[in-house]
Design an enzyme around this catalytic site. Structure first.
Site, PDB file in Angstrom:
ATOM      1  N   GLY A 147     -20.687  -5.627 -37.746  1.00  0.00           N
ATOM      2  CA  GLY A 147     -19.469  -4.908 -38.100  1.00  0.00           C
ATOM      3  C   GLY A 147     -19.286  -3.681 -37.231  1.00  0.00           C
ATOM      4  O   GLY A 147     -18.305  -2.952 -37.315  1.00  0.00           O
ATOM      5  N   PRO A 182     -13.223   4.271 -28.994  1.00  0.00           N
ATOM      6  CA  PRO A 182     -12.891   5.225 -30.062  1.00  0.00           C
ATOM      7  C   PRO A 182     -12.384   4.561 -31.338  1.00  0.00           C
ATOM      8  O   PRO A 182     -12.533   5.115 -32.422  1.00  0.00           O
ATOM      9  CB  PRO A 182     -11.786   6.089 -29.431  1.00  0.00           C
ATOM     10  CG  PRO A 182     -11.970   5.940 -27.959  1.00  0.00           C
ATOM     11  CD  PRO A 182     -12.507   4.552 -27.740  1.00  0.00           C
ATOM     12  N   GLU A 206     -24.650   5.843 -37.845  1.00  0.00           N
ATOM     13  CA  GLU A 206     -25.331   6.448 -38.989  1.00  0.00           C
ATOM     14  C   GLU A 206     -25.023   7.929 -39.117  1.00  0.00           C
ATOM     15  O   GLU A 206     -25.136   8.500 -40.200  1.00  0.00           O
ATOM     16  CB  GLU A 206     -26.837   6.210 -38.884  1.00  0.00           C
ATOM     17  CG  GLU A 206     -27.134   4.718 -38.930  1.00  0.00           C
ATOM     18  CD  GLU A 206     -28.606   4.375 -38.987  1.00  0.00           C
ATOM     19  OE1 GLU A 206     -28.922   3.308 -39.515  1.00  0.00           O
ATOM     20  OE2 GLU A 206     -29.428   5.158 -38.492  1.00  0.00           O
TER      21      GLU A 206
END
Lengths: 739, 164
Positions: A476, A626, A699
């Site tokens: 993903g 982006p 993360e």
């Protein structure tokens, strides 16, 4: 390619394709339901039977008997394999609990049987007919109660955060005792579940002694090694294929019971077997983010300079497991001459604790960044100014080690301006809008950038088409797209001339998806293979490879030019390489930074919290795409809201299991919980990290969010919560008398 | 059943859900199984024009019904406007909840158009409007653990604007 000196200018810097917010190349497949996930591969093997996994009904003890007679006689049943049929299986180094075999039950819902039948319904119903007798043993299920027995523990999270068992710099105790302003508080975070949307699933097929697993796994090479070890077969006899993965978040880093039992079931049934872990089995059968109890002490001068900082964390795991590395960021985030970090590990008989998105930093910052907010208030300093005063451009424990890039201050200041931080009242409980008490909170985000060796193979065909093959996965994260962008940039072709094939263990071994290392490392591997292919192309065309320019589907050098495909000819060309790293990561501290800003409304009567606005300002090296990078960040912010407000695996401390083990009981954010989210990426290129000059971002987005929510709730109400999740029952009896 | 316009006759175990009939028997694997308990929404399809969790209904209950799945909305190269908007706005990440989100989105806009109120509709007598708040409420039966919600609402809003 060995990357051991900082990157200089290279073809990626052209930024013709890399750095653009292109749509994902796998988007049309995902949005039409034609991207094949593990359980859906009807085409890969004929005559697939269905497996169903049975989990143990006790938290600790032994299976004394299993009566499978009724199940075996049930319609459609082809084979049953029980845990009593074999000794405990070997396990790979990355698993703590055994995945199958033998009578011992180490945790609730540990797999004890697989039933194979002609249909899903037959397999499921036959599994319910197996009668199991247990000898239950007392277990250790209460982290706080086991705390006094916990031992100091060191760990690599395996996925990023790392800390030795106890680390001291200077004299913490002395400096803390002398500090004129101090804080000593304890924070708790609960066990959390990955709750990815696609359950763990595998189709297994044997061909003689060779095994193919169509599965859902973030780390193909780890999975292959650990399958071989677990089943006792040579690694070269195992193939994994995992082109689409319906979310992982760390829960699919490791080999799990679905793959093992599909393989064992297929062996017994002598035909291919497909199975998925039923949703209610997942929370206890697989891994989770372990709960923590964290004590933080900070001492500072009246001007805000930290002189002493200590972070100690207690977590639990099965025998042989490791701690949640919740103190890792505290070693690097703020200055201060006198420092202490320590982790203690209690042995628990709950299911296996392991990596979940930003292991260590995610729960660690939920504590540290609330402590920083509390300390700023005690000092009478704005929380952003307090963090700025304590910024450091070097590793505070090893001052000759600079950060490769560190724009934390810029993140916080940019965010403050964009979010309207100046409108926040330093005194809590001042802003009321109808029934809502409104407040703003800030927190720093921090996550280390890890680099991993990563390989790729690049093919060029006679028409100038480029194909990339690597065992990298896309969970993903956008791997397909950024890998295609990298190859297009390097070979000078449009994006639609690049085909990307991922997730097959017959492809070169990549970094895989974990610890936010995947994007930077896997594209760097593709870069390396493309450099090799460019040299081969130039050589074949008789061009000087140093001068050759790859652009617009052509290769040019001096006055000469040739179509790219001409070099490949009818047979095509192929190059393969692996990016490997020298000691730059030792000489420089590579980290990513964010400023997280949150505005909440807290219902003045009920204590219900609603997130109204969110902003993340991130500094994470070059942003390769982006659009997909922003999605990584907003998704992590969403998971951070879940951790702050609702997510908690409730522990049954008598019987030893997570009670709310499905998506009705384990609440995660839904549409109605999440406002519009804004993300700003600061301009940054980091030549220390890789030829891509990128860093991880997947993360970073979760790191600090929970604390920003907590700090906003305090600013709204004046009620300080230190016990996650911050549900309204913890707030309601302490709300200000405003009704 | 009529599935995406085609009549499909199948013999099924009475325990087979509509979802498993689609995924396992008709091999239409676009509808996803996330929980099999009506908790996540990944299996959302349209039955006679209304969205439904296909894991919570048995296939035998749909004799003669018209089923529309994600495969029936559009295909690669021939995307439904909602599918195209999801791609443009990056309204997904892992992609597993995506077919359900898209089916629910298409149905939710139809519900608003038909004047069906929701929990957040202030005036039950007025026509509900396509606001972010309405969309978030109406889409809350579809979980996206990757957290693409903000982008999904942008995608639906764009499609609704073009329809209006």
């Amino acid at each position: 390619m060995k990357f051991d000196t900082p990157a200089t200018s290279n073809p990626i810097d052209q930024l013709k394709v890399v750095g653009h917010p292109v749509d994902r190349i796998d988007g049309p497949r995902k949005t039409t339901g034609t991207a094949p996930y593990a359980y859906e591969r009807h085409d890969v093997a004929r005559n697939q039977a269905y497996g169903h996994v049975l989990g143990a009904g006790i938290g600790k003890g032994r299976v004394t008997a299993m009566d499978t007679a009724a199940a075996r006689a049930a319609p459609g049943v082809v084979a049953i394999v029980t845990t009593l049929d074999m000794p405990r299986l070997e396990k790979g180094p990355r698993n703590t609990a055994s995945l199958f075999g033998g009578p011992d039950v180490q945790h609730y819902h540990q797999a004890i049987a697989v039933v194979v039948a002609e249909t899903f319904e037959q397999a499921r119903d036959a599994a319910a007919m197996i009668r199991v007798e247990y000898a239950r043993q007392p277990g250790r299920f209460d982290l706080a109660a086991e705390g006094p027995k916990a031992q100091l523990a060191s760990a690599e999270s395996g996925e990023g955060g790392a800390a030795p068992q106890e680390d001291r710099t200077g004299d913490f105790e002395g400096a803390f005792a002398r500090a004129p302003v101090k804080l000593d508080e304890t924070y708790t975070t609960p066990d959390e579940s990955h709750a990815m949307m696609e359950p763990h699933a595998t189709i297994a097929a044997w061909d003689g002694e060779t095994l193919t697993l169509w599965t859902s796994n973030q780390m193909i090479a780890w999975g292959r090694t650990d399958v071989a070890k677990t089943l006792g077969i040579p690694e070269e006899n195992v193939r994994l294929d995992s082109p689409f993965i319906g979310g992982g978040f760390g829960g699919k880093l490791f080999l799990r019971a679905d793959a093992v039992l599909a393989a064992l079931g297929a062996k017994a049934a002598r035909r291919p077997v497909k199975l998925a872990l039923a949703r209610p089995l997942m929370a206890n059968n697989t891994t989770h983010r372990p709960a923590t109890i964290q004590r933080i002490r900070i001492g500072a001068q009246p001007d805000g300079r930290i002189t002493a900082i200590a972070h100690e964390s207690l977590s639990g795991d099965l025998e042989g497991g490791g701690p949640e590395t919740a103190v890792a960021q505290t070693k690097l985030l703020y200055a201060g001459a006198n420092r202490l970090t320590a982790m203690r590990l209690a042995v628990l008989d709950l299911p296996e604790g392991n990596a979940m998105r930003a292991p260590g930093e995610a729960p660690g910052l939920m504590a540290l960044e609330v402590a920083m907010d509390e300390m700023a208030e005690r000092l009478g300093i704005d929380p952003i100014a307090f963090r700025v005063v304590n910024d450091t451009q070097v590793d505070p424990e090893a001052p000759d080690r600079p950060f490769s890039q560190r724009q934390l201050i810029e993140c916080l200041r940019t965010g403050a301006e964009r979010f309207g931080w100046s409108r926040r009242s330093a005194t809590p409980g001042q802003r009321r809008e109808g029934r809502w008490l409104v407040g703003m909170g800030v927190a720093a985000g921090f996550r280390n950038n890890l680099v991993m060796a990563s390989g790729a193979r690049v093919r060029l065909d006679g028409s100038g088409g480029v194909t990339v093959e690597t065992d990298m996965t896309d969970i993903g994260t956008g791997s397909y797209t950024i890998i295609a962008q990298t190859a297009a940039e390097m070979m000078g072709v449009p994006l639609d001339r690049v085909t990307v094939r991922l997730g097959d263990s017959s492809f070169p071994v990549s970094a895989g998806s974990g610890g936010q290392w995947g994007g930077n490392s896997s594209t760097a591997g593709v870069y390396a293979a493309c450099v090799k292919l460019r040299e081969a192309v130039a050589q074949r065309l008789g061009f000087n490879s140093a001068e050759a320019v790859f652009a617009d589907g052509e290769v040019r050098a001096g006055n000469h030019s040739a179509p790219l495909g001409q070099a490949a000819g009818a047979d095509g060309m192929v190059a393969e390489d692996t990016i490997e790293y020298g000691d730059l990561a030792k000489r420089y501290q590579q980290s990513t930074f964010a400023g997280h800003f949150v505005e909440v409304g807290v219902d003045a009567a009920t204590g219900e919290t609603r997130v109204r606005r969110m902003l993340a300002v991130c500094a994470a090296g070059r942003i390769l795409n982006p659009k997909s990078a922003r999605s990584q960040v907003i998704g992590a912010m969403t998971m951070g809201v879940g951790a702050a407000l609702m997510e908690e695996l409730a522990v049954d401390k008598r019987h030893g299991f997570f009670v709310n083990h499905d998506l009705a009981g384990y609440e995660v954010p839904v549409h109605a919980d999440i406002p519009h989210q804004e993300v700003i990426f600061l301009d940054e290129v980091d030549p220390i990290s890789s030829p891509m000059k990128a860093k991880g971002v997947g993360e970073l987005g979760i790191c600090g969010v929970g604390a920003a929510v907590a700090n906003a709730m305090y600013n709204a109400t004046g009620v300080r919560l230190r016990d996650y999740p911050m549900t309204l029952d913890k707030m309601i009896d302490r709300l200000p008398q405003v009704v | 059943m009529r599935v995406n316009g085609d009549v499909r006759a199948i013999q099924l175990d009475t325990r087979t859900t509509l979802l498993d009939a689609l995924r396992e028997h008709l091999q239409l694997t676009g509808s996803k199984k996330g929980c099999d308990h009506g908790q996540c929404g990944a299996c959302t399809v349209m039955v006679n024009g209304q969205r439904i969790y296909s894991c919570l209904t048995l296939a035998v209950m749909h004799d003669g019904d018209a089923i529309t799945t994600i495969e029936g909305l559009g295909q690669p190269g021939n995307l439904h406007p909602m599918q195209a908007a999801f791609v443009r706005h990056d309204g997904y990440q892992c992609g597993y909840c995506t077919p359900g989100q898209i089916c629910a989105s298409v149905a939710a806009l139809e519900e608003i158009k038909a004047g069906v109120p929701s929990h957040v509709t202030a005036d039950l007598m007025a026509m509900p409007q396509v606001t972010a708040e309405e969309l978030r409420e109406r889409m809350s039966g579809n979980i996206c653990r990757c957290g693409a919600y903000s982008n999904i609402v942008d995608a639906i809003t764009e499609v609704a604007g073009r329809q209006a």
